[in-house]
Design a protein around this motif. Sequence first.
Motif, PDB file in Angstrom:
ATOM      1  N   GLN A   1      -4.490  -5.777  -2.844  1.00  0.00           N
ATOM      2  CA  GLN A   1      -3.758  -5.609  -1.425  1.00  0.00           C
ATOM      3  C   GLN A   1      -4.048  -4.055  -1.206  1.00  0.00           C
ATOM      4  OE1 GLN A   1       0.163  -6.874  -1.402  1.00  0.00           O
ATOM      5  NE2 GLN A   1      -0.246  -8.654  -3.073  1.00  0.00           N
ATOM      6  N   ALA A   2      -3.407  -3.641  -0.216  1.00  0.00           N
ATOM      7  CA  ALA A   2      -3.656  -2.378   0.641  1.00  0.00           C
ATOM      8  C   ALA A   2      -2.955  -1.315  -0.388  1.00  0.00           C
ATOM      9  CB  ALA A   2      -2.962  -2.347   1.921  1.00  0.00           C
TER      10      ALA A   2
ATOM     11  N   ALA B   1       0.867  -1.154  -0.823  1.00  0.00           N
ATOM     12  CA  ALA B   1       1.681  -2.257  -1.280  1.00  0.00           C
ATOM     13  C   ALA B   1       1.923  -1.948  -2.823  1.00  0.00           C
ATOM     14  CB  ALA B   1       1.011  -3.689  -1.339  1.00  0.00           C
ATOM     15  N   TYR B   2       1.232  -1.095  -3.433  1.00  0.00           N
ATOM     16  CA  TYR B   2       1.304  -0.892  -4.886  1.00  0.00           C
ATOM     17  C   TYR B   2       2.234   0.541  -5.123  1.00  0.00           C
ATOM     18  CZ  TYR B   2      -2.712  -3.698  -5.634  1.00  0.00           C
ATOM     19  OH  TYR B   2      -3.563  -4.831  -5.677  1.00  0.00           O
TER      20      TYR B   2
ATOM     21  N   ILE C   1       2.057  -4.054  -8.169  1.00  0.00           N
ATOM     22  CA  ILE C   1       2.596  -4.720  -6.904  1.00  0.00           C
ATOM     23  C   ILE C   1       4.088  -4.824  -7.645  1.00  0.00           C
ATOM     24  CG2 ILE C   1       3.207  -6.583  -5.861  1.00  0.00           C
ATOM     25  CD1 ILE C   1       0.820  -5.072  -4.846  1.00  0.00           C
TER      26      ILE C   1
ATOM     27  N   CYS D   1      -4.878  -8.987 -10.062  1.00  0.00           N
ATOM     28  CA  CYS D   1      -4.760  -7.820  -8.890  1.00  0.00           C
ATOM     29  C   CYS D   1      -3.479  -7.263  -8.591  1.00  0.00           C
ATOM     30  CB  CYS D   1      -5.715  -8.054  -7.760  1.00  0.00           C
ATOM     31  SG  CYS D   1      -7.366  -8.273  -8.013  1.00  0.00           S
ATOM     32  N   GLU D   2      -2.359  -7.865  -9.092  1.00  0.00           N
ATOM     33  CA  GLU D   2      -1.082  -7.374  -9.056  1.00  0.00           C
ATOM     34  C   GLU D   2      -0.940  -5.979  -9.503  1.00  0.00           C
ATOM     35  OE1 GLU D   2       1.453  -9.113  -7.180  1.00  0.00           O
ATOM     36  OE2 GLU D   2      -0.579 -10.267  -6.771  1.00  0.00           O
TER      37      GLU D   2
ATOM     38  N   CYS E   1      -8.955  -4.688 -11.385  1.00  0.00           N
ATOM     39  CA  CYS E   1      -8.043  -5.517 -11.433  1.00  0.00           C
ATOM     40  C   CYS E   1      -7.500  -5.903 -12.970  1.00  0.00           C
ATOM     41  CB  CYS E   1      -8.181  -6.964 -10.958  1.00  0.00           C
ATOM     42  SG  CYS E   1      -8.291  -6.733  -8.916  1.00  0.00           S
TER      43      CYS E   1
END
Length: 144
Positions: A44-45, A48-49, A67, A121-122, A140
Amino acid sequence: MLIGASKVLAVFLLAACTMQGSEVRREELMDSIERLVVLPTGAQALKAYGRSYAFVDKDRVIGSYSIPIEAPDGPCTIVMPGDRSRPCTAEEAALTEQTPAGVRRWYEKSEDVPRRMSAGCEQVNVVYVISSRRVIEALCDADH
């Protein structure tokens, strides 16, 4: 006595300058990493992290971008065999600490940087080399 007091004051001022210099250096390193990092496909962008950093050694910084997970309501619980559970100890609860989305933190030891296992990718793992000013890894968690 006056000479002793002035020496103590000088030591405190030097320590304060050193601490402030370390904080500025960390901010500059995080800024540099975040300008250079290219997040992998599926991520994600950056905003977001929650982004956590630490030195691995004098020339490398690791970053762990996660995330945030929605925590269940109520206290932390450990599930045990036989359909039993118990409340988390303070140490176990601290391990679940998350960095909120859009926030970045610096940890004193790389082993203290919060990480999740098999998060895909979280979670994105980053390695930055200070001497070359390059991000050499941005993967990721599933790619690791």
